[in-house]
Design an enzyme around this catalytic site. Sequence first.
Site, mmCIF file in Angstrom:
data_model
loop_
_atom_site.group_PDB
_atom_site.id
_atom_site.type_symbol
_atom_site.label_atom_id
_atom_site.label_comp_id
_atom_site.label_asym_id
_atom_site.label_seq_id
_atom_site.Cartn_x
_atom_site.Cartn_y
_atom_site.Cartn_z
ATOM 1 C CG HIS A 1 0.396 2.578 4.351
ATOM 2 N ND1 HIS A 1 1.371 1.624 4.152
ATOM 3 C CD2 HIS A 1 -0.594 1.944 5.051
ATOM 4 C CE1 HIS A 1 0.993 0.480 4.697
ATOM 5 N NE2 HIS A 1 -0.195 0.647 5.240
ATOM 6 C CB ILE B 1 6.055 0.831 3.718
ATOM 7 C CG1 ILE B 1 4.902 0.483 4.686
ATOM 8 C CG2 ILE B 1 7.379 0.922 4.460
ATOM 9 C CD1 ILE B 1 5.071 -0.867 5.377
#
Length: 286
Positions: free
Chosen positions: A194, A209
């Site tokens: 992330h 993401i």
Amino acid sequence: MPIDPKVALGAELPGREFSWTPSDVQLYQLGLGAGARSTDPAELRYLDDRDPQVLPTFATVAPTLHETEPPRVSFPGIEIDLAKVVHGHQEVEVHRPIPAGGKATSTGRITELWDKGSAAVVVQEQTVIGSDGAPLWTTRSSIFARGEGGFGGERGPSTKSELPDRAPDFEVSAPTLPQQALLYRMCGDRNPLHSDPEFARAAGFPAPILHGLCTYGIVCKTATDTVLGSAAARVTGFRARFAGVLYPGETIRTRIWRQDNELVIAATVVERDDAPVLGDVVLRFA
């Protein structure tokens, strides 16, 4: 190390004692976008300094809020490379409204283990008891581990809920921030998927993401605000299957159907032709 179902299935997970404060609750809810309506009294209830109301999805981060190391997928009979893992589904059942601060103890076990051939699905359940000895919440979650199947287990169920065959009762679009994942990771999930572009590319994604649990929390908050007048204490349960990815800066379209004391929800990505991001979403309320 391959998965050993004889060891893993039913295995007890290490217990954990943890605590949280109103500031922890505020940080979590800021990570979901709370405060965007910065003068709305209902919105500001999520950010009160002394007694913020608590979304039930806070249960997914409360035990690990202060961790700064990437998580490890290490259970009895299970050792999996983090880069192979995505969240499968998440469910929270709250037994009473979560207080703005407190101490609790969690216990858990591996309840299901499915062999999908090319992948493995590991399901765990956690029960959390408050310092007063009464249950606070129960969480159930699964992880989907690519390349870890073939250990000889059962394939498991394959179910998918159908949405109501009518127009939704509510439809809301919620933009996310380009830095949303970098903010949300302060809640204890430091998975580099992330935040690290190179790690994300190695895992098969063009860019980092958004945490699935961040999307999960955003959609719960959106439904709570839209249908329940921002009354988080009315929510008794929330579950969803992680059906796709969301990139920070994209917009979540939330469609909501009201059915008695349940909300059936679909969450999609506006910028990518309504690609699904959460499926089989149900919010239960009192």
